[in-house]
Design a protein around this motif. Structure first.
Motif, mmCIF file in Angstrom:
data_model
loop_
_atom_site.group_PDB
_atom_site.id
_atom_site.type_symbol
_atom_site.label_atom_id
_atom_site.label_comp_id
_atom_site.label_asym_id
_atom_site.label_seq_id
_atom_site.Cartn_x
_atom_site.Cartn_y
_atom_site.Cartn_z
ATOM 1 N N MET A 327 -6.429 -48.591 15.586
ATOM 2 C CA MET A 327 -7.480 -47.596 15.756
ATOM 3 C C MET A 327 -7.020 -46.452 16.656
ATOM 4 O O MET A 327 -7.334 -45.275 16.409
ATOM 5 N N GLY A 328 -6.262 -46.768 17.704
ATOM 6 C CA GLY A 328 -5.738 -45.716 18.563
ATOM 7 C C GLY A 328 -4.797 -44.794 17.825
ATOM 8 O O GLY A 328 -4.818 -43.574 18.015
ATOM 9 N N ALA A 329 -3.948 -45.383 16.948
ATOM 10 C CA ALA A 329 -3.027 -44.560 16.168
ATOM 11 C C ALA A 329 -3.780 -43.688 15.166
ATOM 12 O O ALA A 329 -3.423 -42.518 14.967
ATOM 13 N N ARG A 330 -4.808 -44.252 14.520
ATOM 14 C CA ARG A 330 -5.586 -43.459 13.568
ATOM 15 C C ARG A 330 -6.319 -42.311 14.267
ATOM 16 O O ARG A 330 -6.322 -41.168 13.787
ATOM 17 N N LEU A 331 -6.919 -42.598 15.405
ATOM 18 C CA LEU A 331 -7.635 -41.552 16.140
ATOM 19 C C LEU A 331 -6.651 -40.500 16.653
ATOM 20 O O LEU A 331 -6.916 -39.291 16.573
ATOM 21 N N GLY A 332 -5.503 -40.965 17.153
ATOM 22 C CA GLY A 332 -4.499 -40.014 17.621
ATOM 23 C C GLY A 332 -3.945 -39.159 16.500
ATOM 24 O O GLY A 332 -3.659 -37.964 16.687
ATOM 25 N N LEU A 347 1.449 -46.520 22.985
ATOM 26 C CA LEU A 347 1.137 -46.449 24.413
ATOM 27 C C LEU A 347 -0.040 -47.348 24.757
ATOM 28 O O LEU A 347 0.003 -48.104 25.747
ATOM 29 N N LEU A 348 -1.082 -47.294 23.954
ATOM 30 C CA LEU A 348 -2.249 -48.147 24.185
ATOM 31 C C LEU A 348 -1.886 -49.618 24.036
ATOM 32 O O LEU A 348 -2.300 -50.457 24.856
ATOM 33 N N LEU A 349 -1.096 -49.936 23.013
ATOM 34 C CA LEU A 349 -0.679 -51.320 22.806
ATOM 35 C C LEU A 349 0.172 -51.815 23.963
ATOM 36 O O LEU A 349 -0.034 -52.935 24.465
ATOM 37 N N GLY A 350 1.142 -51.013 24.405
ATOM 38 C CA GLY A 350 2.022 -51.449 25.485
ATOM 39 C C GLY A 350 1.294 -51.623 26.799
ATOM 40 O O GLY A 350 1.502 -52.623 27.506
ATOM 41 N N MET A 351 0.426 -50.685 27.161
ATOM 42 C CA MET A 351 -0.308 -50.805 28.420
ATOM 43 C C MET A 351 -1.249 -51.999 28.403
ATOM 44 O O MET A 351 -1.337 -52.755 29.377
ATOM 45 N N GLY A 352 -1.956 -52.183 27.283
ATOM 46 C CA GLY A 352 -2.858 -53.328 27.196
ATOM 47 C C GLY A 352 -2.108 -54.649 27.231
ATOM 48 O O GLY A 352 -2.538 -55.602 27.898
ATOM 49 N N SER A 353 -0.976 -54.721 26.543
ATOM 50 C CA SER A 353 -0.195 -55.960 26.530
ATOM 51 C C SER A 353 0.389 -56.257 27.903
ATOM 52 O O SER A 353 0.409 -57.414 28.344
ATOM 53 N N ASN A 354 0.874 -55.240 28.594
ATOM 54 C CA ASN A 354 1.426 -55.463 29.926
ATOM 55 C C ASN A 354 0.344 -55.879 30.921
ATOM 56 O O ASN A 354 0.576 -56.747 31.777
ATOM 57 N N MET A 373 3.425 -54.480 14.196
ATOM 58 C CA MET A 373 3.484 -54.646 12.750
ATOM 59 C C MET A 373 2.471 -53.756 12.030
ATOM 60 O O MET A 373 2.670 -53.399 10.875
ATOM 61 N N LEU A 374 1.394 -53.399 12.712
ATOM 62 C CA LEU A 374 0.396 -52.526 12.107
ATOM 63 C C LEU A 374 0.706 -51.050 12.333
ATOM 64 O O LEU A 374 -0.010 -50.186 11.821
ATOM 65 N N LEU A 375 1.771 -50.751 13.082
ATOM 66 C CA LEU A 375 2.124 -49.367 13.374
ATOM 67 C C LEU A 375 3.482 -48.969 12.847
ATOM 68 O O LEU A 375 3.782 -47.775 12.774
ATOM 69 N N VAL A 376 4.336 -49.912 12.494
ATOM 70 C CA VAL A 376 5.722 -49.606 12.162
ATOM 71 C C VAL A 376 5.794 -48.748 10.906
ATOM 72 O O VAL A 376 4.931 -48.820 10.020
#
Length: 427
Positions: A327-332, A347-354, A373-376
């Motif tokens: 969703m972040g990628a689609r909105l971006g 960025l959203l995925l990495g910050m949330g995962s960390n 896998m949903l962004l590659v």
């Protein structure tokens, strides 16, 4: 009178010829070295990138009092122990295996136990072998079901309808069965990608003839979604960005070869449609229903979690991370364009995962890899090859450039996330 104290220490280097000074250095502890080597080999086998693998092996070595240097490639590990003038070097040849998130978590927990003294290095080396010998958590039936669900969800996310979903699910099921049959036969496993592409394209052409018009490219692409090397491409760009040039270049070459194999197989399989009467191709729907997209994301997250062998307790976190990244990628993409959209999603995925890794004291890779896998950009690369095979060179090169830009944006997003919200874990 007391007897004189006799020193058992080696004489000072000033009294010893320089050529013998290095020989007097004590050898590195055997159990500690054995544990580090076995841990690195196990992590490498289950898909750990070079920069993370070398970082974790170096961290464990330092905590065990070892002076060590490591160099990782996609097929080998070089490990040297001791001072530079008296190195003891090992070369480990590793055959890359499938991603196994549960084993990666267990190996990370084992490394913590050895570092903190709860286990000795010798016990840790034995535990590594026990972790590798564990039977697979999920049986063939569940894996095949998840191959089907991944294909159907991808077809919906790519803009297909019910026919595309059915064809993609059937193609992905056949490819998954072929993967399970050839997994223990290296000679046949090496031709999985082109054979799978032939099957997916052929099924799409046959279905269009017998069940009415459908978008063959969407059905073919969604059927191959698990085999698309977009994750390999993103990891390769990340390794190059972290100065692991040899490993990153090797992965880039491997990803390019897989794209070529898939493109060749799809072109060969699409020839099936030429012997059948032509059918019209309907336009893709421009807007995907929000409810269908949410369901597809949840189903895709479950399927990816099983295919990557994640623990059931992590399924919810994986689905949440994947949905947030998508969703972040689609909105971006709507606000900033596709490349910056991919950056925002990563960025959203990495910050949330960390942040989650810091709270749970578990590796961030648990949610980062399934979310990626949903962004590659695997689907973009496949479309680029399709354009080139149709002799549309301009469109093919333009799409290939977009694929590389998306991969760079993903790597930049993950690196930025690590700088903003660092994880306590190396993995």
């Amino acid at each position: 009178m007391c007897a004189p104290v006799v020193s058992t220490r080696p004489p000072e280097t000033a009294d010893v010829p320089p050529e013998f000074a290095a020989a007097l250095a004590p050898p590195p502890p055997g159990p500690a070295v054995a544990f580090v080597l076995r841990l690195g080999q196990a992590l490498h086998r289950h898909g750990t990138p070079a920069h993370r693998l070398e970082g974790l092996m170096l961290r464990v070595s330092e905590r065990l009092g070892l002076e060590a240097r490591f160099f990782s490639t996609p097929t080998s590990i070089f490990a040297s122990f001791g001072p530079p003038e008296d190195l003891r070097t090992s070369l480990i040849r590793v055959e890359p295996g499938d991603m196994d998130l549960e084993r990666l978590i267990l190996l990370d927990m084992l490394a913590d136990d050895v570092i903190q003294g709860r286990l000795t290095p010798a016990e840790g080396a034995t535990r590594v072998e026990a972790i590798l010998a564990r039977p697979p958590r999920y049986g063939p039936a569940l894996q095949l079901l998840c191959w089907m669900l991944a294909g159907a969800s991808a077809a919906l996310l790519f803009g297909g309808g019910w026919k595309e979903m059915g064809v993609a699910a059937f193609s992905s099921l056949a490819i998954g069965a072929l993967d399970l049959l050839t997994r223990k036969q290296p000679t046949t496993a090496r031709v999985l990608e082109p054979v799978a592409a032939v099957l997916s394209a052929a099924f799409a052409g046959i279905a269009a003839h017998f069940f009415g018009p459908l978008h063959g490219e969407v059905a073919t692409l969604a059927g191959l979604i698990v085999l698309l090397p977009g994750l390999t491409l993103t990891i390769a760009v990340n390794e190059v960005a972290t100065r692991n040039l040899i490993s990153g270049t090797s992965r880039l070459t491997h990803a390019a070869l897989i794209f070529l194999q898939l493109g060749f197989g799809a072109a060969l399989g699409s020839r099936v449609a030429t012997v059948l009467p032509p059918v019209p191709t309907p336009p893709l729907p421009t807007v995907l229903p929000p409810g269908a997209a949410v369901v597809a994301l949840v189903v895709a997250g479950f399927a990816i979690a099983v295919l990557f062998r994640a623990r059931p307790r992590d399924w919810g976190w994986i689905a949440l991370a994947g949905a947030a990244a998508f969703m972040g990628a689609r909105l971006g993409a709507l606000l900033l364009g596709p490349q910056l959209g991919a950056f925002a999603g990563a960025l959203l995925l990495g910050m949330g995962s960390n942040a989650l890794a810091r709270l749970r004291n578990r590796p961030a890779v648990t949610t980062v890899v399934p979310g990626l896998m949903l962004l590659v950009p695997g689907s973009v690369g496949f479309r680029s090859l399709a354009s080139l095979l149709e002799r549309d060179v301009v469109a093919g090169v333009d799409t290939a450039f977009s694929m590389l830009m998306v991969a760079v944006a993903l790597a930049a997003g993950l690196l930025s996330a690590n700088a903003i919200m660092p994880s306590r874990k190396v993995l």
